[in-house]
Design an enzyme around this catalytic site. Structure first.
Site, PDB file in Angstrom:
ATOM      1  N   ARG A 165      44.819  37.426  42.051  1.00 16.94           N
ATOM      2  CA  ARG A 165      44.869  38.203  43.281  1.00 16.94           C
ATOM      3  C   ARG A 165      45.937  39.281  43.096  1.00 16.94           C
ATOM      4  O   ARG A 165      46.921  39.080  42.385  1.00 16.94           O
ATOM      5  CB  ARG A 165      45.230  37.321  44.475  1.00 16.94           C
TER       6      ARG A 165
ATOM      7  N   LYS B  34      47.982  30.560  46.645  1.00 14.60           N
ATOM      8  CA  LYS B  34      48.034  30.264  48.070  1.00 14.60           C
ATOM      9  C   LYS B  34      48.563  28.853  48.304  1.00 14.60           C
ATOM     10  O   LYS B  34      48.283  27.937  47.535  1.00 14.60           O
ATOM     11  CB  LYS B  34      46.645  30.414  48.687  1.00 14.60           C
TER      12      LYS B  34
ATOM     13  N   HIS C 279      40.813  44.238  43.765  1.00 12.36           N
ATOM     14  CA  HIS C 279      39.878  43.170  44.094  1.00 12.36           C
ATOM     15  C   HIS C 279      38.560  43.334  43.337  1.00 12.36           C
ATOM     16  O   HIS C 279      37.927  42.343  42.958  1.00 12.36           O
ATOM     17  CB  HIS C 279      39.628  43.131  45.604  1.00 12.36           C
TER      18      HIS C 279
ATOM     19  N   ARG D  27      39.062  41.845  40.013  1.00  5.51           N
ATOM     20  CA  ARG D  27      39.034  40.377  40.109  1.00  5.51           C
ATOM     21  C   ARG D  27      37.582  39.898  40.141  1.00  5.51           C
ATOM     22  O   ARG D  27      37.222  38.927  39.479  1.00  5.51           O
ATOM     23  CB  ARG D  27      39.787  39.942  41.364  1.00  5.51           C
TER      24      ARG D  27
ATOM     25  N   HIS E  21      40.598  29.310  43.768  1.00  4.76           N
ATOM     26  CA  HIS E  21      39.862  29.008  44.992  1.00  4.76           C
ATOM     27  C   HIS E  21      40.013  27.533  45.345  1.00  4.76           C
ATOM     28  O   HIS E  21      39.821  26.665  44.495  1.00  4.76           O
ATOM     29  CB  HIS E  21      38.369  29.318  44.816  1.00  4.76           C
TER      30      HIS E  21
ATOM     31  N   TYR F  34      29.583  34.464  43.421  1.00  7.61           N
ATOM     32  CA  TYR F  34      29.345  35.172  42.164  1.00  7.61           C
ATOM     33  C   TYR F  34      27.998  34.812  41.551  1.00  7.61           C
ATOM     34  O   TYR F  34      27.422  35.601  40.808  1.00  7.61           O
ATOM     35  CB  TYR F  34      30.492  34.908  41.183  1.00  7.61           C
TER      36      TYR F  34
END
Length: 338
Positions: free
Chosen positions: A167, A191, A268, A271, A294, A303
């Site tokens: 990210r 995260k 992004h 990515r 994720h 994807y």
């Protein structure tokens, strides 16, 4: 600059209950700073609208919040596809309101949730924008032509991003200590503070080694204390490292230099290119999920849809039977016209 549909961070103090909610997000839920900022912006926009009608956000009723969402849907949204604010923006604002009012109920400030009777807008699935392998290679070749410390930094940012799929906030906020001793991998804090180790490609390692020789030139004398810990220090940023906004601007300029369409290149998008290209080369979805950080594999599955659509277009464009069928249809149409 805030993205279209998203206001800037509020300058004036917010309602005490909003501040309490944001503090709970950061403290009790361990939300990332960018997540807290997103809620802060969204709730500030709700409060601003309600204030013009002499309504306090903590006391808003269902019909008043519906009026806000209706008002939002009619706003012009220049810079994005469509004439009005995106459905996902409205859905995000509603989600922010729901969590805020649930917090108020938990704190005993309110007894009911005014958003409970409001339905979320239906969102059409939009596939992420990406780049082909040739386009990424062209970007890298263009970046490689740029000289000096800035050129070496740009090439490293590009190679590391395409090699890892980080990210943008993870990339620009990498500490120098994130690089392994052999410079073959990077430890990333994602995260919710979750760490993951992602390998570096050989081109990324070469670019990194060349950049580290000139990294000190991006450190301003007298600001070593705040800048020296970062892999990508910035002489002007208050944070001490390159910001997301500045990197996005640098990439946009690179895309312009490479002759890419307007808006085609962003952190992004790269990515997405990382994930899509891995998947097309046979990587399994679970591995890509771990590399991207994720929490839910359902997020990664987008994807597969992107790849399937690309494969359909490729078959339609290159398969001889598809061409024969297209030719037959064209001949049939011509006969009808005749």
């Amino acid at each position: 600059m805030a993205r279209p549909g998203r206001p800037k961070l509020p300058q004036k103090p917010q309602h005490p209950t909003v501040n309490g909610f944001l503090a709970a997000l950061a403290g009790e839920r361990n939300a990332a700073q960018n997540t807290v900022f997103a809620y802060q912006r969204d709730l500030a926009d709700v409060a601003k609208y309600l204030e013009t009608r002499n309504i306090s956000i903590d006391k808003a009723r269902t019909d008043e919040l519906r009026d806000y969402l209706s008002f939002l849907s009619k706003l012009p949204n220049k810079g994005m596809r469509g004439n009005n604010v995106a459905v996902r923006t409205i859905a995000r604002r509603l989600s922010a309101m729901r969590q805020y009012y649930q917090y108020l109920i938990g704190e005993g400030v309110r007894k009911e949730d005014p958003t409970q009777a409001i339905e979320s807008p239906k969102q059409v699935r939009t596939l992420p924008r990406t780049l082909t392998e040739d386009q990424v290679n062209h970007l890298i070749v263009t970046a490689n032509k740029k000289k000096g410390p800035d050129g070496k930094r740009l090439l490293t940012l590009l190679e590391v991003l395409y090699s890892t799929g980080l990210r943008v906030s993870e990339l620009v906020g990498l500490p120098l200590s994130a690089i392994s001793a052999d410079r073959r991998s990077i430890t990333v804090k994602g995260k919710n503070g979750k760490e993951r180790v992602t390998p570096l490609s050989e081109p990324a390692r070469r670019a990194l080694n060349a950049y580290l020789d000139v990294r000190h030139l991006h450190i301003l004398p007298g600001r070593e204390a705040i800048q020296k810990k970062w892999l990508f220090p910035s002489r002007t940023s208050e944070k001490g490292h390159l910001t997301r906004q500045r990197f996005a601007q640098i990439l946009k300029d690179l895309g312009d230099d490479a002759g890419m369409p307007e808006g085609a290149v962003s952190p992004h998008v790269l990515r997405h290119a990382f994930a899509t290209h891995l998947l097309s080369k046979g990587a399994d979805l679970r591995s890509i999920q771990k590399l991207l950080g994720h929490a839910d594999i359902a997020t990664t599955q987008i994807y597969t849809h992107l790849l399937n659509d690309r494969l359909k277009e490729m078959v339609k464009e290159h398969h001889p039977m598809a061409k024969a069928k297209t030719g037959a249809n064209a001949n049939a149409k011509n006969k009808v016209r005749a």
